[in-house]
Design a protein around this motif. Structure first.
Motif, PDB file in Angstrom:
ATOM      1  N   PRO A  26      10.355  -2.393  18.606  1.00  0.00           N
ATOM      2  CA  PRO A  26      10.993  -3.492  17.875  1.00  0.00           C
ATOM      3  C   PRO A  26      12.047  -4.236  18.681  1.00  0.00           C
ATOM      4  CG  PRO A  26      10.689  -1.623  16.415  1.00  0.00           C
ATOM      5  CD  PRO A  26      10.290  -1.161  17.786  1.00  0.00           C
ATOM      6  N   ARG A  27      12.859  -3.514  19.452  1.00  0.00           N
ATOM      7  CA  ARG A  27      13.904  -4.211  20.220  1.00  0.00           C
ATOM      8  C   ARG A  27      13.297  -5.121  21.280  1.00  0.00           C
ATOM      9  NH1 ARG A  27      14.610   1.150  21.648  1.00  0.00           N
ATOM     10  NH2 ARG A  27      16.461   1.221  20.318  1.00  0.00           N
ATOM     11  N   THR A  28      12.146  -4.725  21.842  1.00  0.00           N
ATOM     12  CA  THR A  28      11.481  -5.579  22.830  1.00  0.00           C
ATOM     13  C   THR A  28      10.902  -6.807  22.161  1.00  0.00           C
ATOM     14  OG1 THR A  28      10.912  -3.593  24.096  1.00  0.00           O
ATOM     15  CG2 THR A  28       9.742  -5.626  24.648  1.00  0.00           C
ATOM     16  N   PHE A  29      10.310  -6.620  20.985  1.00  0.00           N
ATOM     17  CA  PHE A  29       9.788  -7.769  20.242  1.00  0.00           C
ATOM     18  C   PHE A  29      10.908  -8.748  19.906  1.00  0.00           C
ATOM     19  CE2 PHE A  29       9.428  -9.603  15.978  1.00  0.00           C
ATOM     20  CZ  PHE A  29       8.385 -10.484  16.196  1.00  0.00           C
ATOM     21  N   LEU A  30      12.036  -8.237  19.424  1.00  0.00           N
ATOM     22  CA  LEU A  30      13.147  -9.117  19.056  1.00  0.00           C
ATOM     23  C   LEU A  30      13.707  -9.839  20.278  1.00  0.00           C
ATOM     24  CD1 LEU A  30      14.985  -6.828  16.484  1.00  0.00           C
ATOM     25  CD2 LEU A  30      13.599  -8.844  15.995  1.00  0.00           C
ATOM     26  N   ARG A  31      13.715  -9.179  21.396  1.00  0.00           N
ATOM     27  CA  ARG A  31      14.251  -9.801  22.618  1.00  0.00           C
ATOM     28  C   ARG A  31      13.324 -10.863  23.181  1.00  0.00           C
ATOM     29  NH1 ARG A  31      14.045  -5.798  27.258  1.00  0.00           N
ATOM     30  NH2 ARG A  31      11.908  -6.657  27.349  1.00  0.00           N
ATOM     31  N   ASP A  32      12.022 -10.594  23.162  1.00  0.00           N
ATOM     32  CA  ASP A  32      11.101 -11.471  23.889  1.00  0.00           C
ATOM     33  C   ASP A  32      10.315 -12.440  23.005  1.00  0.00           C
ATOM     34  OD1 ASP A  32      11.894 -10.116  26.148  1.00  0.00           O
ATOM     35  OD2 ASP A  32      10.154  -8.769  26.174  1.00  0.00           O
ATOM     36  N   TYR A  33      10.164 -12.151  21.717  1.00  0.00           N
ATOM     37  CA  TYR A  33       9.280 -12.968  20.874  1.00  0.00           C
ATOM     38  C   TYR A  33       9.960 -13.571  19.655  1.00  0.00           C
ATOM     39  CZ  TYR A  33       5.462 -11.118  23.666  1.00  0.00           C
ATOM     40  OH  TYR A  33       4.630 -10.799  24.718  1.00  0.00           O
ATOM     41  N   GLU A  47      -3.901 -30.637  17.870  1.00  0.00           N
ATOM     42  CA  GLU A  47      -4.717 -30.236  19.016  1.00  0.00           C
ATOM     43  C   GLU A  47      -4.295 -28.831  19.426  1.00  0.00           C
ATOM     44  OE1 GLU A  47      -4.451 -33.033  22.167  1.00  0.00           O
ATOM     45  OE2 GLU A  47      -5.078 -34.750  20.939  1.00  0.00           O
ATOM     46  N   PRO A  48      -5.126 -27.841  19.181  1.00  0.00           N
ATOM     47  CA  PRO A  48      -4.719 -26.453  19.449  1.00  0.00           C
ATOM     48  C   PRO A  48      -4.612 -26.146  20.942  1.00  0.00           C
ATOM     49  CG  PRO A  48      -7.016 -26.529  18.787  1.00  0.00           C
ATOM     50  CD  PRO A  48      -6.485 -27.914  18.605  1.00  0.00           C
ATOM     51  N   GLU A  49      -3.630 -25.297  21.242  1.00  0.00           N
ATOM     52  CA  GLU A  49      -3.501 -24.758  22.605  1.00  0.00           C
ATOM     53  C   GLU A  49      -4.222 -23.408  22.718  1.00  0.00           C
ATOM     54  OE1 GLU A  49       0.773 -25.951  24.454  1.00  0.00           O
ATOM     55  OE2 GLU A  49       0.810 -24.533  22.803  1.00  0.00           O
ATOM     56  N   SER A  50      -4.182 -22.633  21.627  1.00  0.00           N
ATOM     57  CA  SER A  50      -4.763 -21.291  21.636  1.00  0.00           C
ATOM     58  C   SER A  50      -5.540 -21.073  20.352  1.00  0.00           C
ATOM     59  CB  SER A  50      -3.667 -20.226  21.763  1.00  0.00           C
ATOM     60  OG  SER A  50      -2.867 -20.443  22.911  1.00  0.00           O
ATOM     61  N   GLU A  51      -6.481 -20.157  20.426  1.00  0.00           N
ATOM     62  CA  GLU A  51      -7.326 -19.880  19.264  1.00  0.00           C
ATOM     63  C   GLU A  51      -7.743 -18.416  19.278  1.00  0.00           C
ATOM     64  OE1 GLU A  51     -11.918 -20.933  18.176  1.00  0.00           O
ATOM     65  OE2 GLU A  51     -10.583 -22.649  18.501  1.00  0.00           O
ATOM     66  N   TRP A  52      -7.664 -17.773  18.095  1.00  0.00           N
ATOM     67  CA  TRP A  52      -8.106 -16.388  17.957  1.00  0.00           C
ATOM     68  C   TRP A  52      -8.798 -16.210  16.615  1.00  0.00           C
ATOM     69  CZ3 TRP A  52      -2.755 -17.397  18.618  1.00  0.00           C
ATOM     70  CH2 TRP A  52      -2.284 -17.267  19.930  1.00  0.00           C
ATOM     71  N   VAL A  53      -9.699 -15.261  16.550  1.00  0.00           N
ATOM     72  CA  VAL A  53     -10.286 -14.842  15.285  1.00  0.00           C
ATOM     73  C   VAL A  53      -9.683 -13.484  14.941  1.00  0.00           C
ATOM     74  CG1 VAL A  53     -12.375 -14.133  14.072  1.00  0.00           C
ATOM     75  CG2 VAL A  53     -12.422 -16.129  15.606  1.00  0.00           C
ATOM     76  N   LEU A  54      -9.027 -13.405  13.774  1.00  0.00           N
ATOM     77  CA  LEU A  54      -8.400 -12.160  13.341  1.00  0.00           C
ATOM     78  C   LEU A  54      -9.303 -11.427  12.369  1.00  0.00           C
ATOM     79  CD1 LEU A  54      -5.929 -13.575  14.635  1.00  0.00           C
ATOM     80  CD2 LEU A  54      -4.534 -12.537  12.818  1.00  0.00           C
ATOM     81  N   GLU A  55      -9.425 -10.125  12.576  1.00  0.00           N
ATOM     82  CA  GLU A  55     -10.188  -9.248  11.706  1.00  0.00           C
ATOM     83  C   GLU A  55      -9.230  -8.290  11.013  1.00  0.00           C
ATOM     84  OE1 GLU A  55     -13.365  -7.493  13.883  1.00  0.00           O
ATOM     85  OE2 GLU A  55     -14.335  -9.423  14.289  1.00  0.00           O
ATOM     86  N   PRO A  56      -9.689  -7.553   9.998  1.00  0.00           N
ATOM     87  CA  PRO A  56      -8.778  -6.676   9.260  1.00  0.00           C
ATOM     88  C   PRO A  56      -7.960  -5.774  10.182  1.00  0.00           C
ATOM     89  CG  PRO A  56     -10.849  -6.811   8.108  1.00  0.00           C
ATOM     90  CD  PRO A  56     -11.040  -7.552   9.402  1.00  0.00           C
ATOM     91  N   GLY A  57      -6.646  -5.782   9.963  1.00  0.00           N
ATOM     92  CA  GLY A  57      -5.724  -5.004  10.786  1.00  0.00           C
ATOM     93  C   GLY A  57      -5.046  -5.802  11.865  1.00  0.00           C
ATOM     94  N   ASP A  58      -5.607  -6.954  12.253  1.00  0.00           N
ATOM     95  CA  ASP A  58      -4.984  -7.810  13.265  1.00  0.00           C
ATOM     96  C   ASP A  58      -3.824  -8.582  12.641  1.00  0.00           C
ATOM     97  OD1 ASP A  58      -6.901  -6.963  15.055  1.00  0.00           O
ATOM     98  OD2 ASP A  58      -8.154  -8.754  14.834  1.00  0.00           O
ATOM     99  N   MET A  59      -2.836  -8.932  13.472  1.00  0.00           N
ATOM    100  CA  MET A  59      -1.658  -9.632  12.960  1.00  0.00           C
ATOM    101  C   MET A  59      -1.180 -10.673  13.975  1.00  0.00           C
ATOM    102  SD  MET A  59       1.961  -7.988  11.679  1.00  0.00           S
ATOM    103  CE  MET A  59       2.507  -7.542  13.347  1.00  0.00           C
ATOM    104  N   LEU A  60      -0.747 -11.800  13.453  1.00  0.00           N
ATOM    105  CA  LEU A  60      -0.217 -12.882  14.273  1.00  0.00           C
ATOM    106  C   LEU A  60       1.195 -13.185  13.818  1.00  0.00           C
ATOM    107  CD1 LEU A  60      -0.621 -15.172  16.389  1.00  0.00           C
ATOM    108  CD2 LEU A  60      -1.546 -16.579  14.520  1.00  0.00           C
ATOM    109  N   TYR A  61       2.140 -13.153  14.761  1.00  0.00           N
ATOM    110  CA  TYR A  61       3.525 -13.562  14.463  1.00  0.00           C
ATOM    111  C   TYR A  61       3.739 -14.989  14.945  1.00  0.00           C
ATOM    112  CZ  TYR A  61       8.387 -14.571  15.393  1.00  0.00           C
ATOM    113  OH  TYR A  61       9.591 -15.211  15.455  1.00  0.00           O
TER     114      TYR A  61
END
Length: 383
Positions: free
Chosen positions: A6-13, A167-181
């Motif tokens: 969590p501390r790395t996520f808070l620092r970098d993202y 105009e998208p820069e990135s694209e992903w398909v999420l399946e059950p359990g995947d998460m996007l912040y």
């Protein structure tokens, strides 16, 4: 957060850049099905909306409560049902919020779950808050664009704030359990590839305008309505159209007197403000029982503990060796010997009988606090 601490996520993202986490919730199953979600949308006190796309430029939104006939009339594709505040109405769904409590509770807004038919979406848009998008069922394609969005880039005439150009820069398909912040302001566009369900854990970010407006309302409500401008002993006006310096100084002094607050007063106001429950959630509180310390003791002696109403907001802070607890907008100034029970009350949502008895023994006087919270419906008895 996958391999991130969590501390790395808070620092970098956090509030910096998006993050895709594959199988953040591996093996997750949707905690309710589409019929149950639609059933909640029939309830008058559950916030819900239906978003439907009619063509490339035409979208519509309808707000609940809905009727069964509303769902029966929907087409096979291009619509989405969204139901918000679910962790408050269905306490078991709070389990989806708990993993995000490495962030403070006052920042967490709500859990929303959406069900989308194939090709269902709410259009490309931006949000003013952080959000975690967790795929519960089916597949959803997410496209994002991290470049700044022109404030005028909105689909004209649409009820929803949909981007006219995306105009998208990135694209992903999420399946059950995947998460996007996604941090605030990132343009994103989610499209259901098949019937799917997505959980959104959103975060509160009060605007400066909202804070100042609410604070001024509080200041004004506390002022003496009989306290007025006065100018006894004033000089004769040279020109009746002039606002003279003495009058201007007196008016400014009167206003500065009303607005004068030190940092502690502002902090205490914020504690009340940020824990104030919304008026539409009052119905989630049980009718208060006749609680007293004897009834609390009997409850705990039976081996049954207490639990927190998941709609309630609790928070505290320490300032100058004083402890301030806030529970649904009410302040409790306390001595520091209350720190352990207050910290436990704010950290947990379940309070086993043995834990409660220990807290009562270690912090004399805390029984009165617990009784008060029980009477307000913030705490509830475990049956």
């Amino acid at each position: 957060m996958g391999d991130l601490a969590p501390r790395t996520f808070l620092r970098d993202y956090w509030q910096r850049k998006p993050l895709l986490v594959r199988q953040a919730f591996a093996g997750i199953r949707a905690p309710l099905d589409a019929e149950e979600l639609a059933g909640l949308a029939l309830e008058s006190d559950v916030p819900s909306r239906l978003v439907q796309q009619h063509d490339a430029a035409r979208w519509s939104v309808r707000y609940g409560p809905f009727e069964d006939s509303d769902f029966a009339a929907l087409p096979d594709t291009h619509w989405t049902l969204l139901v918000t505040d679910l962790e408050k109405f269905v306490p078991a769904l709070h389990d989806l919020v708990k993993p995000f409590r490495f962030l403070p509770d006052w920042r967490i807004d709500d859990l929303m779950i959406s069900y989308a038919a194939p090709q269902g979406s709410v259009g490309p848009h931006t949000d003013a808050y952080d959000v975690f998008l967790l795929q519960l069922e089916g597949r959803r394609r997410w496209q994002i664009d991290t470049r700044p969005v022109d404030p005028g880039n909105r689909l004209p005439g649409a009820e929803l704030s949909i981007l006219a150009h995306f105009e998208p820069e990135s694209e992903w398909v999420l399946e059950p359990g995947d998460m996007l912040y996604l941090p605030p302001g990132v343009a994103h566009y989610g499209l259901a590839l098949d019937p799917c369900m997505t959980a959104s854990i959103g975060f509160r970010a009060p605007s400066q305008q909202d804070l100042v407006s609410a604070w001024l309302d509080d200041v004004a409500a506390a002022l003496d309505p009989e306290r007025r401008f006065g100018d006894a002993g004033r000089a004769v006006a040279d020109n009746p159209g002039e606002i003279d310096l003495a009058s201007r100084d007196a008016i400014i002094a009167l206003m500065r007197e009303a607005l004068a607050r030190d940092d502690v007063a502002l902090e205490r106001w914020f504690g009340r403000y940020i824990t104030e429950p919304r008026a539409d959630l009052i119905g989630l509180y049980l009718a208060p029982d006749n609680w007293d310390e004897a009834a609390l003791g009997a409850q705990l002696a039976s081996g049954r503990g207490l639990k927190r109403n998941t709609a309630a907001r609790l928070a505290y802070f320490i300032r100058d060796d004083r402890l301030f607890l806030y529970a649904d907008g009410q302040e409790y100034p306390l001595d520091m010997n209350f720190l352990e029970p207050v910290a436990v009350l704010c950290q947990r949502f379940d309070y086993p009988a043995a834990l409660c008895r220990r807290l009562l023994d270690d912090a004399p006087g805390s029984a009165g606090l617990m009784v008060n919270l029980l009477e307000r419906g913030i705490l509830e008895a475990v049956e």
